[in-house]
Design a protein around this motif. Sequence first.
Motif, PDB file in Angstrom:
ATOM      1  N   ALA A  14      -0.215  -0.522   7.610  1.00 42.84           N
ATOM      2  CA  ALA A  14       0.657   0.499   7.028  1.00 42.84           C
ATOM      3  C   ALA A  14       1.488  -0.117   5.904  1.00 42.84           C
ATOM      4  O   ALA A  14       1.981  -1.231   6.025  1.00 42.84           O
ATOM      5  N   GLY A  15       1.575   0.632   4.814  1.00 41.11           N
ATOM      6  CA  GLY A  15       2.265   0.143   3.633  1.00 41.11           C
ATOM      7  C   GLY A  15       1.360  -0.529   2.633  1.00 41.11           C
ATOM      8  O   GLY A  15       1.780  -0.808   1.498  1.00 41.11           O
ATOM      9  N   SER A  17      -2.402  -1.122   0.412  1.00 38.79           N
ATOM     10  CA  SER A  17      -3.077  -0.388  -0.663  1.00 38.79           C
ATOM     11  C   SER A  17      -4.581  -0.655  -0.638  1.00 38.79           C
ATOM     12  O   SER A  17      -5.028  -1.713  -0.168  1.00 38.79           O
ATOM     13  N   ARG A  67       1.832   8.708  -3.971  1.00 36.35           N
ATOM     14  CA  ARG A  67       1.244   7.510  -3.338  1.00 36.35           C
ATOM     15  C   ARG A  67      -0.176   7.251  -3.837  1.00 36.35           C
ATOM     16  O   ARG A  67      -0.613   6.112  -3.901  1.00 36.35           O
ATOM     17  N   ASN A  84      -1.853   3.922  -2.314  1.00 40.32           N
ATOM     18  CA  ASN A  84      -0.737   3.009  -2.035  1.00 40.32           C
ATOM     19  C   ASN A  84       0.118   3.541  -0.900  1.00 40.32           C
ATOM     20  O   ASN A  84       0.016   4.709  -0.525  1.00 40.32           O
ATOM     21  N   SER A  85       0.970   2.668  -0.377  1.00 46.47           N
ATOM     22  CA  SER A  85       1.910   3.041   0.690  1.00 46.47           C
ATOM     23  C   SER A  85       1.187   3.782   1.811  1.00 46.47           C
ATOM     24  O   SER A  85       1.629   4.841   2.262  1.00 46.47           O
ATOM     25  N   LYS A  87      -0.341   5.162   5.234  1.00 47.53           N
ATOM     26  CA  LYS A  87       0.232   5.503   6.528  1.00 47.53           C
ATOM     27  C   LYS A  87      -0.907   5.639   7.536  1.00 47.53           C
ATOM     28  O   LYS A  87      -2.040   5.961   7.146  1.00 47.53           O
ATOM     29  N   ASP A  90      -3.216   8.511   7.180  1.00 46.15           N
ATOM     30  CA  ASP A  90      -4.202   8.514   6.097  1.00 46.15           C
ATOM     31  C   ASP A  90      -5.572   8.048   6.583  1.00 46.15           C
ATOM     32  O   ASP A  90      -6.548   8.101   5.819  1.00 46.15           O
TER      33      ASP A  90
END
Length: 124
Positions: A14-15, A17, A67, A84-85, A87, A90
């Motif tokens: 998580a976080g 890319s 994101r 990006n970013s 979670k 996703d």
Amino acid sequence: QVQLVESGGGLVQAGGSLRLSCAASGRTFSGYVVAWFRQAPGAEREFVSAISRSGVPTYYADSVKGRFTISRDNAKNTVLLQVNSLKPEDTAVYYCAAYFGSVVSNTKERYEYWGRGTQVTVSS
């Protein structure tokens, strides 16, 4: 006709890319609207982002705005999705889709050609 092949998926924390790529065959790629959809286990396939034939405008689902970034290079027959970013929500198989036309749509029924998908897994 066009054939689509996705790549770039993987396992990320998580976080983190990833950069997803959609490579297309065919000489008229610039005539196709391209979109990304995703499907999580047990869920419907949902719209993520779409890009016009020229690259502008672009559209995003509310859940990924700010994101994810979609772009295309018609000379290389490629559409990229920078994610990006990330979670955990996703996590899904991400599909590239295209159709020959001009309307940028978020409706999966509009798209005629689909790749086989690339798995994105986000760990918490």
